[in-house]
Scaffold this active site. Structure first.
Site, PDB file in Angstrom:
ATOM      1  N   ARG A  85       0.820  -1.211   0.000  1.00 32.22           N
ATOM      2  CA  ARG A  85       0.000   0.000   0.000  1.00 32.22           C
ATOM      3  C   ARG A  85       0.859   1.268   0.000  1.00 32.22           C
ATOM      4  O   ARG A  85       0.514   2.277   0.614  1.00 32.22           O
ATOM      5  CB  ARG A  85      -0.958  -0.011   1.191  1.00 32.22           C
ATOM      6  CG  ARG A  85      -1.909  -1.191   1.159  1.00 32.22           C
ATOM      7  CD  ARG A  85      -2.848  -1.238   2.347  1.00 32.22           C
ATOM      8  NE  ARG A  85      -3.644  -2.454   2.341  1.00 32.22           N
ATOM      9  CZ  ARG A  85      -4.794  -2.606   1.679  1.00 32.22           C
ATOM     10  NH1 ARG A  85      -5.279  -1.599   0.970  1.00 32.22           N
ATOM     11  NH2 ARG A  85      -5.449  -3.750   1.708  1.00 32.22           N
ATOM     12  N   SER A 163       7.328  -7.029   3.116  1.00 37.93           N
ATOM     13  CA  SER A 163       6.174  -7.559   2.400  1.00 37.93           C
ATOM     14  C   SER A 163       6.431  -7.515   0.896  1.00 37.93           C
ATOM     15  O   SER A 163       7.367  -8.145   0.413  1.00 37.93           O
ATOM     16  CB  SER A 163       4.924  -6.772   2.806  1.00 37.93           C
ATOM     17  OG  SER A 163       3.762  -7.366   2.294  1.00 37.93           O
ATOM     18  N   GLU A 273       1.063 -12.723   7.525  1.00 37.30           N
ATOM     19  CA  GLU A 273       2.332 -13.126   8.142  1.00 37.30           C
ATOM     20  C   GLU A 273       2.506 -14.644   8.096  1.00 37.30           C
ATOM     21  O   GLU A 273       3.635 -15.137   7.935  1.00 37.30           O
ATOM     22  CB  GLU A 273       2.423 -12.604   9.567  1.00 37.30           C
ATOM     23  CG  GLU A 273       3.835 -12.578  10.117  1.00 37.30           C
ATOM     24  CD  GLU A 273       4.753 -11.629   9.364  1.00 37.30           C
ATOM     25  OE1 GLU A 273       5.983 -11.743   9.528  1.00 37.30           O
ATOM     26  OE2 GLU A 273       4.250 -10.755   8.617  1.00 37.30           O
ATOM     27  N   ARG A 277       5.610 -16.449   6.441  1.00 37.55           N
ATOM     28  CA  ARG A 277       6.414 -17.426   7.179  1.00 37.55           C
ATOM     29  C   ARG A 277       6.612 -18.700   6.351  1.00 37.55           C
ATOM     30  O   ARG A 277       7.732 -19.208   6.220  1.00 37.55           O
ATOM     31  CB  ARG A 277       5.730 -17.743   8.503  1.00 37.55           C
ATOM     32  CG  ARG A 277       6.423 -18.787   9.370  1.00 37.55           C
ATOM     33  CD  ARG A 277       7.790 -18.295   9.863  1.00 37.55           C
ATOM     34  NE  ARG A 277       8.185 -19.012  11.066  1.00 37.55           N
ATOM     35  CZ  ARG A 277       8.086 -18.546  12.295  1.00 37.55           C
ATOM     36  NH1 ARG A 277       7.579 -17.329  12.510  1.00 37.55           N
ATOM     37  NH2 ARG A 277       8.482 -19.258  13.323  1.00 37.55           N
ATOM     38  N   HIS A 304       1.744  -8.886  10.450  1.00 45.37           N
ATOM     39  CA  HIS A 304       2.212  -8.182   9.263  1.00 45.37           C
ATOM     40  C   HIS A 304       2.027  -6.676   9.464  1.00 45.37           C
ATOM     41  O   HIS A 304       1.193  -6.029   8.813  1.00 45.37           O
ATOM     42  CB  HIS A 304       1.387  -8.672   8.066  1.00 45.37           C
ATOM     43  CG  HIS A 304       2.120  -8.672   6.759  1.00 45.37           C
ATOM     44  ND1 HIS A 304       3.161  -9.530   6.473  1.00 45.37           N
ATOM     45  CD2 HIS A 304       1.940  -7.930   5.644  1.00 45.37           C
ATOM     46  CE1 HIS A 304       3.586  -9.333   5.244  1.00 45.37           C
ATOM     47  NE2 HIS A 304       2.861  -8.349   4.712  1.00 45.37           N
ATOM     48  N   TRP A 306       3.990  -2.669  10.831  1.00 47.03           N
ATOM     49  CA  TRP A 306       5.215  -1.876  10.792  1.00 47.03           C
ATOM     50  C   TRP A 306       6.129  -2.001  12.010  1.00 47.03           C
ATOM     51  O   TRP A 306       7.355  -2.009  11.848  1.00 47.03           O
ATOM     52  CB  TRP A 306       4.858  -0.404  10.555  1.00 47.03           C
ATOM     53  CG  TRP A 306       4.716  -0.094   9.101  1.00 47.03           C
ATOM     54  CD1 TRP A 306       3.557   0.096   8.401  1.00 47.03           C
ATOM     55  CD2 TRP A 306       5.774   0.061   8.160  1.00 47.03           C
ATOM     56  NE1 TRP A 306       3.837   0.345   7.082  1.00 47.03           N
ATOM     57  CE2 TRP A 306       5.186   0.334   6.901  1.00 47.03           C
ATOM     58  CE3 TRP A 306       7.159  -0.021   8.243  1.00 47.03           C
ATOM     59  CZ2 TRP A 306       5.938   0.531   5.750  1.00 47.03           C
ATOM     60  CZ3 TRP A 306       7.917   0.178   7.097  1.00 47.03           C
ATOM     61  CH2 TRP A 306       7.309   0.444   5.863  1.00 47.03           C
TER      62      TRP A 306
END
Length: 598
Positions: A85, A163, A273, A277, A304, A306
């Protein structure tokens, strides 16, 4: 007290632009910097034209710790890629993480491309959703030569991302052997062609911004998907220092616990996430099979989001620094004397990042959030933020501004801030940015009331007039023009519009010789070398050039006479010229004027 310089200072030397744009910027098909905006003394925004995308791309840089201390030195590059994003105003590493503060004492040029939502920083097969994405070409072929040529960056490079950016980091390194010395993926999707992954990527890019992944790499199963799968590129990464990490999807210290035990209320962050993984583990297994070393960190929790990527940025720095050949620790420094006293009182400066070093007629020391200058004549003053950025972009104390003579302080209107220097002042507001005022412009602006006067705040730097010996500077509500013979004067409103239509100082009017003044019936006028421009609500703005026609109108009483205001510029008629007024017109033939009333 504000410092106002005399007109002699203006005639001595005109203010140079903050950055000289390379000549290549004017050549079609050549990548080059088109615009520069200094955000602080060591954070700068560049707009770099991309021939591949046929548009300027904003790239922000966090300049190396020793950028000011060693002005001839060059530094390695660390490219930091954003997530799915990504926004068009700022890279997430400074917007949502604390990269600016963390790298303040690191000797590397951090490069932060802005934009590229859902792009995976790839060259897309087709335009989509209003974008022509050619990010790989830009980041690997177009941008590096510009930074090496113009922004003191070496060809020692690393790339890291979160990401989408983690996937892209591995792809850029694997698809361009020898380009990167270091690559890091935080929560990246490192297998893009395994069962269900193309569909997950399609859902993600469509959800993030309405994009279609088939425009990126074609239909799933096609050759471009294979060509952009880090798992399938693993053997191309043998000579690259690698760091990968991911959380488990379980709620961690930065998550809000949900109703289900051990899980976060951020369901999307949990699912992404887990995907990261699994794909990261598969990628690492492939590297182990190929006997390619990698530093892998599987965290026992974390989603997932910041805060976890900010953590990994810090954890991976030692490895990045080693691969890039720079010191992982900050410089050993201390502050004492006059600079130390100011720094101790101004805790917001943060710690020092350099020792004191000589500059101009004094010394300076760099801190995390600005610089402190000292000289026997100017005193000791901090220069920070946007004002510090503009000052640095000009050349700091070696520029026409010289050393600071006071600290930054707010202005009475509660809107702006300013700081004085030996050669002028810098004014800042959120709307106008930080702009320099000096010489005749500052003197005239001060006479008119500074920011409280009719011109308002400056909105651009002073610039030379292109064809005549002079300068121009724009303000919120007016523009000031200067020449050595006429001085500095304000032109505004409808009169400025008319002056622009006529060609500014290149027109027969030349430079202004007075600022705008009021007339009857709400009218206004400004005088110029070759005439004047008059405006009223009923007549509009029109020029009257010096000569017999103007003399004849003057003999009638100007706008107060029987002809009233002009309603046209002069124009050619057989044998002469004519100008129309509200209640008549004047014709000049062979130097003789004829006044005609209606």
């Amino acid at each position: 007290m504000r410092r106002i310089l005399g007109i002699a200072a203006m005639t001595a030397a005109l203010l140079a632009p903050a950055v000289t744009v390379p000549a290549q910027a004017q050549q079609p098909g050549v990548a080059a910097v088109q615009r520069v905006e200094w955000l602080s003394d060591r954070r700068v925004a560049l707009w770099v034209f991309s021939p591949a995308m046929n548009t300027p791309i904003q790239v922000q840089m966090l300049l190396a710790r020793d950028w000011n201390l060693r002005p001839e030195a060059k530094f390695p590059m660390l490219l930091m890629l954003d997530g799915l994003r990504a926004q068009d105003d700022e890279n997430g590493w400074t917007k949502d993480a604390d990269a600016e503060v963390f790298y303040a004492d690191k000797n590397v040029n951090v490069v932060l491309p802005v934009g590229g939502q859902s792009s995976f920083y790839s060259d897309w097969l087709e335009p989509n959703n209003g974008h022509t994405y050619k990010w790989e070409t830009f980041l690997t072929e177009e941008l590096p030569p510009v930074l090496e040529r113009d922004w003191r960056t070496t060809d020692v490079r690393g790339v890291q991302g979160l990401s989408m950016g983690g996937t892209a980091a591995m792809n850029l390194a694997g698809r361009n052997p020898g380009l990167m010395k270091y690559v890091a993926s935080y929560s990246g999707l490192l297998t893009t062609t395994t069962l269900g992954m193309p569909q997950a990527i399609e859902f993600a890019v469509r959800d993030a911004g309405g994009f279609d992944s088939s425009a990126m790499w074609g239909p799933p199963g096609g050759p471009e998907w294979d060509a952009h799968d880090p798992y399938l590129l693993a053997d191309k990464l043998r000579d690259v220092s690698m760091y990968v990490s991911s959380g488990s999807g379980l709620a961690g210290s930065h998550d809000q616990a949900g109703e289900v035990p051990l899980l976060s209320e951020n369901w999307a962050g949990t699912g992404l996430e887990i995907l990261s993984r699994l794909s990261t583990q598969n990628f690492v297994t492939k590297l182990e099979q190929l006997e390619i070393p990698v530093q892998a960190n599987y965290r026992p929790s974390g989603t997932h989001t910041w805060p976890y990527w900010d953590f990994e940025m810090r954890q991976s720095w030692t490895q990045a620094a080693s691969a890039l050949g720079t010191d992982p620790a900050g410089a050993a420094c201390a502050s004492d004397g006059a600079i130390g006293s100011l720094a101790q009182a101004a805790a917001w400066l943060g710690g020092c990042v350099t020792t004191e070093y000589p500059v101009a007629d004094g010394v300076v020391q760099d801190f995390r959030n600005g610089r402190v200058f000292h000289s026997a004549t100017a005193g000791t003053h901090a220069v920070t933020g946007r004002i510090g950025g503009t000052y640095a972009g000009m050349g700091g104390p070696t520029s026409a501004l010289g050393m600071p003579t006071g600290g930054e302080h707010p202005l009475p209107d509660g809107r702006g801030r300013m700081q004085t220097f030996e050669g002028g002042s810098i004014y800042w507001t959120p709307q106008t940015g930080a702009q320099v005022l000096r010489g005749a412009f500052l003197e005239e602006w001060g006479k008119q009331g500074f920011e409280g006067g009719p011109a308002g705040y400056p909105v651009a730097a002073e610039a030379r007039t292109p064809s005549r010996d002079g300068a121009v500077q724009s303000f919120e509500h007016a523009t000031m023009f200067y020449s050595p013979t006429t001085g500095a004067h304000r032109v505004e409103g409808f009169i400025l519009d008319r002056y622009a239509q006529l060609g500014f100082e290149n027109s027969p009017l030349g430079f202004p010789v007075s600022s705008e003044a009021p007339l009857k019936d709400l009218g206004r006028f400004s005088r110029f070398e070759g005439g004047a421009i008059y405006w009223s609500p009923l007549s509009g703005a029109w020029s009257v050039r010096n000569g017999p026609l103007a003399d004849a109108w003057g003999a009638q009483g100007f706008e107060n006479g029987r002809l009233g205001y002009p309603v046209s510029d002069e124009f050619a008629v057989p044998g002469g010229i004519q100008q129309n007024f509200q209640t008549g017109f004047i014709v000049v033939r062979e130097g003789e004027s004829e006044v005609h009333g209606v």
